[in-house]
Design a protein around this motif. Structure first.
Motif, PDB file in Angstrom:
ATOM      1  N   ALA A  28      10.782  -6.622 -54.306  1.00  0.00           N
ATOM      2  CA  ALA A  28       9.375  -7.030 -54.250  1.00  0.00           C
ATOM      3  C   ALA A  28       8.737  -6.627 -52.924  1.00  0.00           C
ATOM      4  CB  ALA A  28       9.259  -8.547 -54.440  1.00  0.00           C
ATOM      5  N   ASN A  29       9.474  -6.771 -51.840  1.00  0.00           N
ATOM      6  CA  ASN A  29       8.901  -6.532 -50.526  1.00  0.00           C
ATOM      7  C   ASN A  29       8.982  -5.073 -50.080  1.00  0.00           C
ATOM      8  OD1 ASN A  29       8.135  -9.312 -49.270  1.00  0.00           O
ATOM      9  ND2 ASN A  29      10.062  -9.660 -50.357  1.00  0.00           N
ATOM     10  N   ILE A  30      10.025  -4.377 -50.494  1.00  0.00           N
ATOM     11  CA  ILE A  30      10.192  -2.991 -50.019  1.00  0.00           C
ATOM     12  C   ILE A  30       9.504  -2.005 -50.963  1.00  0.00           C
ATOM     13  CG2 ILE A  30      11.870  -1.216 -49.352  1.00  0.00           C
ATOM     14  CD1 ILE A  30      11.907  -3.719 -47.552  1.00  0.00           C
ATOM     15  N   VAL A  31       9.733  -2.139 -52.259  1.00  0.00           N
ATOM     16  CA  VAL A  31       9.129  -1.165 -53.185  1.00  0.00           C
ATOM     17  C   VAL A  31       8.171  -1.797 -54.187  1.00  0.00           C
ATOM     18  CG1 VAL A  31      10.648   0.843 -53.142  1.00  0.00           C
ATOM     19  CG2 VAL A  31      11.388  -1.173 -54.351  1.00  0.00           C
ATOM     20  N   GLY A  32       7.928  -3.116 -54.044  1.00  0.00           N
ATOM     21  CA  GLY A  32       7.100  -3.827 -55.022  1.00  0.00           C
ATOM     22  C   GLY A  32       5.722  -3.212 -55.213  1.00  0.00           C
ATOM     23  N   LYS A  33       5.184  -2.642 -54.162  1.00  0.00           N
ATOM     24  CA  LYS A  33       3.843  -2.047 -54.248  1.00  0.00           C
ATOM     25  C   LYS A  33       3.830  -0.841 -55.185  1.00  0.00           C
ATOM     26  CE  LYS A  33       0.362   0.025 -51.170  1.00  0.00           C
ATOM     27  NZ  LYS A  33      -0.742  -0.808 -51.622  1.00  0.00           N
ATOM     28  N   TYR A  34       5.002  -0.234 -55.388  1.00  0.00           N
ATOM     29  CA  TYR A  34       5.049   1.062 -56.073  1.00  0.00           C
ATOM     30  C   TYR A  34       5.656   0.960 -57.473  1.00  0.00           C
ATOM     31  CZ  TYR A  34       4.181   2.203 -51.231  1.00  0.00           C
ATOM     32  OH  TYR A  34       3.655   2.233 -49.973  1.00  0.00           O
ATOM     33  N   GLY A  35       5.219  -0.041 -58.223  1.00  0.00           N
ATOM     34  CA  GLY A  35       5.758  -0.262 -59.566  1.00  0.00           C
ATOM     35  C   GLY A  35       5.589   0.945 -60.476  1.00  0.00           C
ATOM     36  N   THR A  36       4.450   1.616 -60.380  1.00  0.00           N
ATOM     37  CA  THR A  36       4.199   2.784 -61.244  1.00  0.00           C
ATOM     38  C   THR A  36       5.227   3.872 -60.960  1.00  0.00           C
ATOM     39  OG1 THR A  36       1.875   2.258 -61.033  1.00  0.00           O
ATOM     40  CG2 THR A  36       2.390   4.407 -61.946  1.00  0.00           C
ATOM     41  N   GLN A  37       5.504   4.080 -59.682  1.00  0.00           N
ATOM     42  CA  GLN A  37       6.454   5.133 -59.309  1.00  0.00           C
ATOM     43  C   GLN A  37       7.886   4.730 -59.694  1.00  0.00           C
ATOM     44  OE1 GLN A  37       3.984   3.910 -57.495  1.00  0.00           O
ATOM     45  NE2 GLN A  37       2.815   5.584 -56.603  1.00  0.00           N
ATOM     46  N   VAL A  38       8.185   3.426 -59.574  1.00  0.00           N
ATOM     47  CA  VAL A  38       9.507   2.950 -59.990  1.00  0.00           C
ATOM     48  C   VAL A  38       9.675   3.163 -61.495  1.00  0.00           C
ATOM     49  CG1 VAL A  38      10.921   0.875 -60.303  1.00  0.00           C
ATOM     50  CG2 VAL A  38       9.789   1.297 -58.117  1.00  0.00           C
ATOM     51  N   THR A  39       8.631   2.857 -62.258  1.00  0.00           N
ATOM     52  CA  THR A  39       8.688   3.032 -63.709  1.00  0.00           C
ATOM     53  C   THR A  39       8.878   4.509 -64.055  1.00  0.00           C
ATOM     54  OG1 THR A  39       7.261   1.120 -63.931  1.00  0.00           O
ATOM     55  CG2 THR A  39       7.457   2.529 -65.859  1.00  0.00           C
ATOM     56  N   ALA A  40       8.211   5.388 -63.292  1.00  0.00           N
ATOM     57  CA  ALA A  40       8.373   6.836 -63.544  1.00  0.00           C
ATOM     58  C   ALA A  40       9.812   7.263 -63.280  1.00  0.00           C
ATOM     59  CB  ALA A  40       7.412   7.617 -62.652  1.00  0.00           C
ATOM     60  N   LEU A  41      10.420   6.707 -62.234  1.00  0.00           N
ATOM     61  CA  LEU A  41      11.818   7.057 -61.938  1.00  0.00           C
ATOM     62  C   LEU A  41      12.743   6.540 -63.045  1.00  0.00           C
ATOM     63  CD1 LEU A  41      14.060   8.173 -60.139  1.00  0.00           C
ATOM     64  CD2 LEU A  41      14.018   6.032 -58.846  1.00  0.00           C
ATOM     65  N   LEU A  42      12.471   5.315 -63.522  1.00  0.00           N
ATOM     66  CA  LEU A  42      13.305   4.758 -64.602  1.00  0.00           C
ATOM     67  C   LEU A  42      13.239   5.658 -65.834  1.00  0.00           C
ATOM     68  CD1 LEU A  42      12.600   0.905 -64.449  1.00  0.00           C
ATOM     69  CD2 LEU A  42      14.584   2.145 -63.579  1.00  0.00           C
ATOM     70  N   LYS A  43      12.060   6.216 -66.079  1.00  0.00           N
ATOM     71  CA  LYS A  43      11.887   7.098 -67.241  1.00  0.00           C
ATOM     72  C   LYS A  43      12.747   8.358 -67.073  1.00  0.00           C
ATOM     73  CE  LYS A  43       8.031   8.564 -70.051  1.00  0.00           C
ATOM     74  NZ  LYS A  43       6.615   8.882 -70.025  1.00  0.00           N
ATOM     75  N   LYS A  44      12.726   8.911 -65.872  1.00  0.00           N
ATOM     76  CA  LYS A  44      13.563  10.096 -65.637  1.00  0.00           C
ATOM     77  C   LYS A  44      15.046   9.727 -65.766  1.00  0.00           C
ATOM     78  CE  LYS A  44      10.465  12.446 -62.348  1.00  0.00           C
ATOM     79  NZ  LYS A  44      10.342  12.974 -60.981  1.00  0.00           N
ATOM     80  N   ALA A  45      15.411   8.557 -65.225  1.00  0.00           N
ATOM     81  CA  ALA A  45      16.823   8.155 -65.248  1.00  0.00           C
ATOM     82  C   ALA A  45      17.298   7.881 -66.670  1.00  0.00           C
ATOM     83  CB  ALA A  45      17.020   6.910 -64.374  1.00  0.00           C
TER      84      ALA A  45
END
Ligand code: FEO
Length: 613
Positions: A199-216
């Motif tokens: 939440a604190n380190i990457v929480g701001k970047y949910g869209t980018q995290v979701t994009a990475l999950l899609k690639k993974a």
């Protein structure tokens, strides 16, 4: 002295723990310390994935030298340039003169910004899906911008199906001698820290995290190696499912997080009364004093809970300082998809409520409950109705409990569900050398590529816990020839007090060493769990099939066939017995009333399957 950990024959952890750091990134307390992970791959070429923070640089250099066993370091892959992972880069440049630096163009710019050494001919710039062959291994580079900085990339080793995930899937906390998430009780001891880290380190970047999950999702991954925290080699679905929720800003739990700022206890009193009223309505609530609890913990809780209440006194004509800082943090971390209620206090000119609303106005998809509860110095009797109204509004905005009353109201006839044709299956597991099994009726193929099935298992079954821990199972598809004895032994007895395979011979084990039932099954399927979903009474296990074979051409048994042709009809209880009989297995619950939450101790069916004697 070096302190390394072997991950595979080719891969070694060469990172280090830091338990002296007070504030990670100068902001986040890390009472349990933090690990800086770096990994050395020894193939025909040697490859290091990232370095460490300056605080543990010396130990890292010793670890690396030891793991190299006198070999040269051929490549440094730089996945993330934040200095907690790149501080030791310049040491490597002077120690390993032939070392190439593999990075993307953005990283190269950052290397030049952070360091003064001449990168010159050392650099090999890569872009999306470029590969590096090191011998047996081929490394594929996948860009993951803004997870957590713009230059971030992750690396996939297709030979051993390992994802080096940079900051993704990281966790606060030193490793304390362990390396793998399955070596600790992660859910109990570390999930809160994984959420706080996310939440604190990457929480701001949910869209980018979701994009990475899609690639993974397009990769076959057996292991995840992050830059902080534990390596995942089992039950990867557990952490991936959390990331899917967090990245989508979806709450994990329906319930209320109340954060309050109170100078003399009166705002706290109102918050506490609200928590009580919520509990009275069966709504879970947690509370945080924002002047006492570190903001990073409250931000993490806000990512967890569906409803947020902010209660603040008015201070210098504004929001109380610690609440103001918390709200700033939440907005900065892109909090969204939440229902919010506000309580304000002010002995004169209360303004904090309106200002809180304004602060959150830019957040996406916030359901702001209408009335602000406004207190003048302290809550009065006549305002208790307002507390009740707020509790009602919150309770009404929660999804209706899926219980018998609400089902009935909505016109749900559960008999319709009995029309679904269910098969019957023997689910076999093995943990620490012990075999166990139970009968289930919920197994479905989900996808053919990957070849994946789902099963649902009642949490009350011993098999459930064993499966959660072991992560693999065999399914025998039972046939119409299976006698009642099979159902009685595996379905109506508990493995807690019976050794279900006590008199079974040595036959019927698949390649994974787990039993199956060769005699009364027409197929056997082995599978490994990749993801789980908590469904209340049951857990849904999503699993990849690792082996499958047809055992016979006999038709499979359905639940209806079992009821009609296999199961002995319940014997009528003695005439003077009072109570309720389970229509499924004949178990009798004695007494005048049937508890709503009764679960048949034999067949695990609920109250709907009991009828009065
Ligand atoms: Fe631990 Fe974004 O670095």
């Amino acid at each position: 002295m070096h302190c390394t950990k072997k991950i595979t024959d080719d891969l070694t952890w060469v990172g280090a723990d830091d338990r002296r750091l007070a504030m990670f990134e100068g902001v986040y307390s890390v009472p349990g310390g933090v690990s800086y992970n770096a990994y050395l791959l020894r193939d025909e070429k040697t490859v290091l994935f990232d370095t460490v923070d300056k605080a543990v640089r010396q130990r890292f250099l010793e670890n690396l030298a030891h793991a190299l066993e006198g070999r040269e370091l051929d490549y440094l892959v730089v996945q993330h340039m934040e200095p907690d992972h790149s501080a030791a880069m310049r040491d490597l440049v002077s120690r390993y003169p032939a070392m190439k630096i593999v990075c993307n163009a953005k990283t190269l710019a950052f290397i030049r910004q952070f360091h003064d050494f001449d990168i010159g001919a050392r650099v090999e710039v890569v872009k999306e899906n470029d590969t590096l062959r090191t011998g047996r291994h081929t490394l594929r580079f996948i860009m993951a911008p803004m997870v957590h900085w713009p230059e971030v990339m992750v690396t996939y080793d297709s030979a051993d199906r390992i994802l080096f995930s940079a900051d993704a899937f990281g966790c606060f906390g030193a490793l304390n001698g362990a390396l793998f998430a399955d070596e600790v009780d992660f859910a109990k001891d570390y999930m809160d820290e994984a959420r706080r880290y996310y939440a604190n380190i990457v929480g701001k970047y949910g869209t980018q995290v979701t994009a990475l999950l899609k690639k993974a999702a397009a990769l076959k991954i057996d292991m995840i190696c992050p830059l902080h925290g534990f390596v995942w080699r089992e039950r990867l679905g557990h952490i991936v499912a959390k990331y899917a929720l967090w990245g989508g800003y979806q709450p994990e739990k329906q319930g209320v997080m109340i954060a309050y700022a109170s100078v003399y206890g009166n705002t706290e009193n109102a918050a506490e009364l609200l928590a009580c009223r919520l509990r009275d309505r069966g709504v879970p609530a947690v509370m945080f004093d924002v002047s006492v609890t570190p903001a990073s913990e409250i931000v993490a809780a806000a990512f967890r809970w569906s409803h947020l209440v902010f209660a603040s006194t008015t201070y210098n004509a504004g929001i109380f300082v610690s609440m103001d800082a918390l709200l700033h943090d939440l907005v900065a971390h892109n909090i969204q998809n939440r229902t919010v209620a506000v309580i304000e206090n002010g002995s004169w000119a209360a303004t904090s409520g309106e200002l809180i609303r304004k602060k959150l106005a830019g957040c996406r998809n916030i359901n702001m409950l209408e009335a602000t509860l406004s207190i003048k110095s302290s809550l009065k009797n006549e305002q208790l109705a307002e507390i009740d109204a707020m509790a009602d509004a919150i309770a009404d905005s929660l999804p209706a409990a899926n219980n018998e009353q609400t089902r009935e109201k909505a016109g749900v006839d559960v008999n319709a569900l009995y029309k679904i044709p269910y098969g019957l299956y023997l689910l076999c597991v093995k943990e620490n050398g012990r075999d166990n099994a139970c009968i289930i009726n919920t197994a479905t193929q989900i996808t053919s590529s990957p070849c994946r099935i789902s099963i649902a298992v009642n949490k009350a079954n011993l098999t459930h816990g064993m499966l959660q821990r072991a992560g693999e199972f065999n399914l025998s598809v039972l046939t119409q020839r299976a006698p009642f004895e099979v159902f009685e032994r595996f379905g109506l007895r508990s493995g807690a007090d019976t050794e279900k395979f006590a008199d079974a011979d040595g036959d019927g084990r698949a390649a994974n060493g787990i039993r199956y039932l060769p005699d009364y099954a027409n197929a056997m399927i082995s599978a490994e769990v990749v993801e789980t979903l908590d469904c209340g009474t049951h857990t849904l296990f999503l699993a990849d099939i690792t082996e499958a074979s047809v055992l016979s051409e006999e038709p499979g048994v359905t639940y209806q066939f079992y009821l009609d042709h296999v199961k002995p009809k319940p014997q009528p209880p003695p005439g003077d017995q009072k109570g309720f009989v389970c229509k499924i297995c004949g178990y009798v619950h004695e007494g005048d009333t049937l508890p709503d939450d009764i679960i048949c101790p034999l067949c695990k069916h609920g109250a709907a399957d009991f009828e009065p004697i």
